[in-house]
Design a protein around this motif. Structure first.
Motif, PDB file in Angstrom:
ATOM      1  N   ILE A  89       1.732  66.542 -11.519  1.00  0.00           N
ATOM      2  CA  ILE A  89       3.122  66.173 -11.245  1.00  0.00           C
ATOM      3  C   ILE A  89       3.282  64.657 -11.144  1.00  0.00           C
ATOM      4  CG2 ILE A  89       3.654  68.358 -10.113  1.00  0.00           C
ATOM      5  CD1 ILE A  89       3.474  66.895  -7.428  1.00  0.00           C
ATOM      6  N   GLY A  90       2.175  63.912 -11.240  1.00  0.00           N
ATOM      7  CA  GLY A  90       2.264  62.460 -11.192  1.00  0.00           C
ATOM      8  C   GLY A  90       0.911  61.807 -11.026  1.00  0.00           C
ATOM      9  N   THR A  91       0.925  60.503 -10.816  1.00  0.00           N
ATOM     10  CA  THR A  91      -0.313  59.749 -10.543  1.00  0.00           C
ATOM     11  C   THR A  91      -0.075  58.860  -9.333  1.00  0.00           C
ATOM     12  OG1 THR A  91       0.312  57.921 -12.026  1.00  0.00           O
ATOM     13  CG2 THR A  91      -1.020  59.718 -12.971  1.00  0.00           C
ATOM     14  N   ILE A  92      -1.153  58.551  -8.642  1.00  0.00           N
ATOM     15  CA  ILE A  92      -1.087  57.639  -7.491  1.00  0.00           C
ATOM     16  C   ILE A  92      -2.231  56.638  -7.592  1.00  0.00           C
ATOM     17  CG2 ILE A  92      -2.514  59.071  -5.961  1.00  0.00           C
ATOM     18  CD1 ILE A  92       0.651  57.291  -4.777  1.00  0.00           C
ATOM     19  N   SER A  93      -1.937  55.380  -7.350  1.00  0.00           N
ATOM     20  CA  SER A  93      -2.969  54.348  -7.402  1.00  0.00           C
ATOM     21  C   SER A  93      -3.012  53.612  -6.072  1.00  0.00           C
ATOM     22  CB  SER A  93      -2.696  53.360  -8.542  1.00  0.00           C
ATOM     23  OG  SER A  93      -1.616  52.511  -8.204  1.00  0.00           O
ATOM     24  N   LEU A  94      -4.028  52.800  -5.904  1.00  0.00           N
ATOM     25  CA  LEU A  94      -4.142  52.018  -4.672  1.00  0.00           C
ATOM     26  C   LEU A  94      -2.990  51.035  -4.524  1.00  0.00           C
ATOM     27  CD1 LEU A  94      -7.980  51.311  -4.428  1.00  0.00           C
ATOM     28  CD2 LEU A  94      -6.602  52.840  -3.006  1.00  0.00           C
ATOM     29  N   LYS A  95      -2.371  50.662  -5.643  1.00  0.00           N
ATOM     30  CA  LYS A  95      -1.224  49.752  -5.582  1.00  0.00           C
ATOM     31  C   LYS A  95      -0.082  50.395  -4.803  1.00  0.00           C
ATOM     32  CE  LYS A  95       2.149  47.293  -8.439  1.00  0.00           C
ATOM     33  NZ  LYS A  95       2.114  46.072  -7.660  1.00  0.00           N
ATOM     34  N   GLU A  96       0.171  51.682  -5.067  1.00  0.00           N
ATOM     35  CA  GLU A  96       1.246  52.381  -4.356  1.00  0.00           C
ATOM     36  C   GLU A  96       0.877  52.684  -2.911  1.00  0.00           C
ATOM     37  OE1 GLU A  96       1.724  52.411  -8.344  1.00  0.00           O
ATOM     38  OE2 GLU A  96       0.469  54.106  -7.707  1.00  0.00           O
ATOM     39  N   LEU A  97      -0.418  52.651  -2.607  1.00  0.00           N
ATOM     40  CA  LEU A  97      -0.881  53.040  -1.279  1.00  0.00           C
ATOM     41  C   LEU A  97      -1.292  51.862  -0.404  1.00  0.00           C
ATOM     42  CD1 LEU A  97      -3.019  56.133  -2.330  1.00  0.00           C
ATOM     43  CD2 LEU A  97      -0.900  56.202  -1.023  1.00  0.00           C
ATOM     44  N   ASP A  98      -1.125  50.622  -0.909  1.00  0.00           N
ATOM     45  CA  ASP A  98      -1.585  49.499  -0.098  1.00  0.00           C
ATOM     46  C   ASP A  98      -0.681  49.298   1.119  1.00  0.00           C
ATOM     47  OD1 ASP A  98       0.654  48.008  -0.828  1.00  0.00           O
ATOM     48  OD2 ASP A  98      -0.404  46.829  -2.316  1.00  0.00           O
ATOM     49  N   GLY A  99      -1.227  48.630   2.125  1.00  0.00           N
ATOM     50  CA  GLY A  99      -0.527  48.471   3.388  1.00  0.00           C
ATOM     51  C   GLY A  99       0.820  47.783   3.252  1.00  0.00           C
ATOM     52  N   GLN A 100       0.897  46.799   2.354  1.00  0.00           N
ATOM     53  CA  GLN A 100       2.133  46.053   2.153  1.00  0.00           C
ATOM     54  C   GLN A 100       3.223  46.963   1.599  1.00  0.00           C
ATOM     55  OE1 GLN A 100       1.839  42.675  -0.548  1.00  0.00           O
ATOM     56  NE2 GLN A 100       2.808  41.389   1.005  1.00  0.00           N
ATOM     57  N   HIS A 101       2.821  47.811   0.675  1.00  0.00           N
ATOM     58  CA  HIS A 101       3.759  48.761   0.062  1.00  0.00           C
ATOM     59  C   HIS A 101       4.271  49.740   1.118  1.00  0.00           C
ATOM     60  CE1 HIS A 101       4.796  50.880  -3.919  1.00  0.00           C
ATOM     61  NE2 HIS A 101       5.521  51.424  -2.965  1.00  0.00           N
ATOM     62  N   LEU A 102       3.364  50.263   1.932  1.00  0.00           N
ATOM     63  CA  LEU A 102       3.756  51.199   2.982  1.00  0.00           C
ATOM     64  C   LEU A 102       4.691  50.531   3.986  1.00  0.00           C
ATOM     65  CD1 LEU A 102       0.396  53.088   3.733  1.00  0.00           C
ATOM     66  CD2 LEU A 102       2.268  53.779   2.233  1.00  0.00           C
ATOM     67  N   GLN A 103       4.435  49.255   4.284  1.00  0.00           N
ATOM     68  CA  GLN A 103       5.274  48.528   5.233  1.00  0.00           C
ATOM     69  C   GLN A 103       6.688  48.383   4.699  1.00  0.00           C
ATOM     70  OE1 GLN A 103       4.418  47.445   8.437  1.00  0.00           O
ATOM     71  NE2 GLN A 103       6.655  47.187   8.493  1.00  0.00           N
ATOM     72  N   ILE A 104       6.808  48.097   3.409  1.00  0.00           N
ATOM     73  CA  ILE A 104       8.127  47.963   2.795  1.00  0.00           C
ATOM     74  C   ILE A 104       8.882  49.286   2.868  1.00  0.00           C
ATOM     75  CG2 ILE A 104       9.323  47.602   0.598  1.00  0.00           C
ATOM     76  CD1 ILE A 104       7.131  45.557  -0.086  1.00  0.00           C
ATOM     77  N   MET A 105       8.177  50.383   2.585  1.00  0.00           N
ATOM     78  CA  MET A 105       8.809  51.704   2.672  1.00  0.00           C
ATOM     79  C   MET A 105       9.213  51.997   4.115  1.00  0.00           C
ATOM     80  SD  MET A 105       8.860  52.942  -0.413  1.00  0.00           S
ATOM     81  CE  MET A 105       9.033  54.717  -0.232  1.00  0.00           C
ATOM     82  N   GLN A 106       8.388  51.570   5.056  1.00  0.00           N
ATOM     83  CA  GLN A 106       8.668  51.781   6.468  1.00  0.00           C
ATOM     84  C   GLN A 106       9.926  51.001   6.875  1.00  0.00           C
ATOM     85  OE1 GLN A 106       5.201  51.092   8.837  1.00  0.00           O
ATOM     86  NE2 GLN A 106       6.085  51.929  10.705  1.00  0.00           N
ATOM     87  N   ASN A 107      10.093  49.798   6.334  1.00  0.00           N
ATOM     88  CA  ASN A 107      11.276  48.994   6.611  1.00  0.00           C
ATOM     89  C   ASN A 107      12.548  49.647   6.067  1.00  0.00           C
ATOM     90  OD1 ASN A 107       9.610  47.115   7.802  1.00  0.00           O
ATOM     91  ND2 ASN A 107       9.590  45.727   6.036  1.00  0.00           N
TER      92      ASN A 107
END
Length: 201
Positions: A89-107
């Motif tokens: 159903i998709g792909t996931i990479s470390l780029k999508e899972l990095d802390g900075q990315h998660l922080q932006i989603m959290q914001n």
């Protein structure tokens, strides 16, 4: 007499081995070390064929934080995201899972602990593919050009005749096999734009 002769034969057949300390210069080899690859090599030499290698998959409902930890621990940069039927159903990479990315989603109002792989993955409909039959006539350079032209860090290999997702090609694998850096300029995503705006503030 017979027993003595048998023992002598056994002694002659035994090879004498010497166990030595491991030298610090010795390199831990992998299969790729024995197959030199250039941009003119056949493209099939750098694609992960799911007929020969089990695809690296992760379930869509895996917590994002856990997925990032598992991938870093296993030195895996990209995984295929599957549903309960084990279909892509998709792909996931470390780029999508990095802390900075998660922080932006959290914001943006997402709870870090509630974020799942399915929330961050690149969905199936956005995946780039190349046909397996075309790949048979292509070179590594052809694949690299296609990835750079499309701004793709990877592409799936599809066998349209058999209706199979046959494998995957990753720019990171090409760089490793060619022993050169491979630059891929990805199209800006919403998260990239949001980060750029925040950096300017």
């Amino acid at each position: 007499m017979y027993l003595q002769a048998a023992e002598q034969v056994q002694e002659l057949m035994m090879k004498k081995l010497s166990l030595l300390p491991l030298d610090t210069v010795e390199h831990l080899v992998q299969p790729d070390d024995f197959h030199e690859v250039t941009v003119d090599s056949p493209a099939v030499t750098i694609f992960t064929d799911f007929k020969q290698h089990m695809p690296r998959v992760i379930e869509a409902d895996t917590p994002a934080v856990q997925a990032g930890y598992m991938m870093r621990k296993a030195h895996v940069r990209l995984q295929l995201v599957v549903d309960n039927s084990n279909e892509l159903i998709g792909t996931i990479s470390l780029k999508e899972l990095d802390g900075q990315h998660l922080q932006i989603m959290q914001n943006q109002g997402f709870s870090r602990q509630s974020m799942l792989v399915r929330d961050l993955m690149i969905p199936r409909r956005e995946q780039k593919v190349v046909d397996y039959q075309q790949l048979l006539d292509a070179t590594v350079g052809d694949v690299l050009d296609a990835l750079q032209l499309n701004g793709s860090l990877h592409c799936l290999v599809v066998d349209h005749q058999a209706h199979h997702i046959r494998g995957i090609i990753a720019a990171s694998d090409i760089a490793r096999r060619l022993h050169i850096p491979v630059e891929i300029e990805k199209p800006a995503t919403f998260v990239d734009i949001f980060k750029a705006v925040n950096d300017m503030i």
